[in-house]
Motif scaffolding. Structure first.
Motif, mmCIF file in Angstrom:
data_model
loop_
_atom_site.group_PDB
_atom_site.id
_atom_site.type_symbol
_atom_site.label_atom_id
_atom_site.label_comp_id
_atom_site.label_asym_id
_atom_site.label_seq_id
_atom_site.Cartn_x
_atom_site.Cartn_y
_atom_site.Cartn_z
ATOM 1 N N ALA A 5 1.959 4.852 -1.162
ATOM 2 C CA ALA A 5 1.166 5.965 -1.694
ATOM 3 C C ALA A 5 2.095 7.111 -2.111
ATOM 4 O O ALA A 5 3.317 7.015 -1.993
ATOM 5 N N ARG A 56 0.819 -1.229 0.000
ATOM 6 C CA ARG A 56 0.000 0.000 0.000
ATOM 7 C C ARG A 56 0.853 1.280 0.000
ATOM 8 O O ARG A 56 0.597 2.220 0.767
ATOM 9 N N GLN A 81 2.075 5.491 -9.285
ATOM 10 C CA GLN A 81 1.083 6.523 -8.948
ATOM 11 C C GLN A 81 1.439 7.866 -9.610
ATOM 12 O O GLN A 81 1.301 8.924 -9.018
#
Ligand code: NAD
Ligand code: GLY
Length: 366
Positions: A99, A97, A124
């Motif tokens: 980010a 996870r 991302q």
């Protein structure tokens, strides 16, 4: 330990610092001064990971109490600089996870730095990464300037992005575990900087090359700092290689030709660049732009560093010419070369006498 040397790379949207010093990995203070707040992932390879991951984890723990980084350990080698390897990194980042405010730490040579930087550029749509280069080549060249990427079966570094690191930490003590051949390959890039634009640095190298090769801390730190300062200055003028950044490719058109013809097996990149620097000096001399005595100084310094200035029985001039036609600097079908009007005075030109190139190919290849 002498205090680290620090310099700033003033790229347009976001500058960053480079710290150079002996023992920086073991000393958490440099890392602590700008360790980002989010999650951290160390991207390294099997060889460098074994040598330096635990020191980096210790530094992270003491810089930020209780913190640790996840570890992504890639197989070692240029053959793994592929999109498939980048996908493996994405898989781990997704599973953990990661980010936008998290950070990758590239711990290794140019291969790890290029792969990790490219993963950071894409994940991302762009997360931060820090360069912790452990080869001489990576400390003086690949960790600075934001070129990231991977190879494609159709060519080297064909897939990539410009993505600047948030910081570079070059611990010159890590060079002590580097195989001698890798060190010599890095020295070719060091000599290159003097030839591009710094005659005084070239002269300093003539006097101190043995100290650099012996990894005397002050000599190595000075050399790495000087190279990074030159690269930072050129990159800040021309981040996307629209002009002057191409000067950083002095010797590379010839070097890449040697690597291509020999199938990237027998020559390390820096070794081939060493011959390429000698060839650029010969073309420049044959064209009447550089004095023969300066060409001789170039050959002597390369030889003093243990680098070859000729290729024997592996690359014919005809094969090199064919490979050179694929160079990224070819424009409208015209070969462009980085040449010199003297040591420290490089320029890019398509207007060189063909006979000068022919002479250099004959003199340095067979
Ligand atoms: P590399 O990363 O393959 O490292 C060479 C070898 O040394 C590897 O086996 C590595 O595991 C090992 N190694 C690394 N650090 C070590 C240490 N401290 N002790 C012991 N072993 C160590 O090769 P490289 O020469 O550092 O980098 C070459 C790559 O850099 C190429 O892929 C090239 O395309 C790229 N490059 C990129 C740029 C750029 O601007 N992005 C510039 C020049 C080169
Ligand atoms: N190594 C050449 C460059 O970064 O532009």
């Amino acid at each position: 330990m002498s205090p680290p040397l620090t310099l700033h790379v003033p790229v347009a949207d976001r500058g960053y610092d480079i710290h150079i010093g002996h023992g920086l990995l073991a000393d958490a203070s440099t890392l602590a001064s700008q360790l980002p707040v989010g999650k951290l992932a160390i991207v390294t390879n099997t060889r460098v990971g074994l040598l330096y991951t635990s020191a980096l984890q210790t530094a992270i723990r003491s810089a930020r109490e209780g913190a640790s980084a996840i570890e992504i350990v890639l197989p070692d080698g240029e053959q793994h600089k592929t999109l498939a390897t980048v996908e493996r990194i994405f898989d781990v980042l997704v599973a953990n996870r990661f980010a936008r405010d998290d950070t990758l730490l590239a711990l290794g040579g140019g291969v790890v730095g290029d792969i990790c930087g490219f993963a950071a550029a894409c994940y991302q749509r762009g997360i931060s990464f820090m360069q912790i280069p452990t080869t001489l080549l990576a400390q003086v060249d690949s960790s600075v300037g934001g070129k990231t990427g991977v190879n494609h079966p159709g060519g080297k570094n064909l897939i990539g992005a410009f993505h600047q690191p948030i910081r570079v930490i070059a611990d010159t003590a890590t060079l002590s575990s580097l195989p001698r051949r890798e060190l010599q390959a890095g020295i070719a890039e060091v000599i290159k900087y003097g030839m591009i634009c710094d005659a005084d640095f070239f002269a300093w190298l003539e006097a101190h090359i043995s100290a650099v090769m012996a990894l005397e801390p002050d000599a190595v730190a000075y050399a790495v700092h000087r190279c990074c300062a030159i690269k930072a200055e050129i990159v800040s003028r021309d981040e996307r290689e629209q002009g002057d950044r191409a000067l950083l490719n002095l010797g590379h058109t010839f070097g890449h030709a040697i690597e291509t013809v020999t199938g990237y097996r027998s020559w390390l990149h820096g070794e081939a660049v060493g011959v390429g620097l000698a060839m650029a000096a010969t073309v420049s001399t044959e064209a009447g732009w550089m004095m023969a005595s300066e060409r001789d100084r170039v050959l002597k310094l390369l030889e003093k560093a243990g680098l070859r200035t000729r290729v024997q029985n592996e690359v014919t001039p005809a094969a090199a010419r064919e490979a050179m036609a694929l160079d990224k600097k070819v424009k409208s079908g015209r070969q462009r070369l980085i040449l010199m009007r003297g040591i420290g005075k490089s320029f890019i030109t398509a207007d060189f006498p063909v006979s000068a190139l022919d002479t250099a190919l004959e003199a340095h290849l067979s």
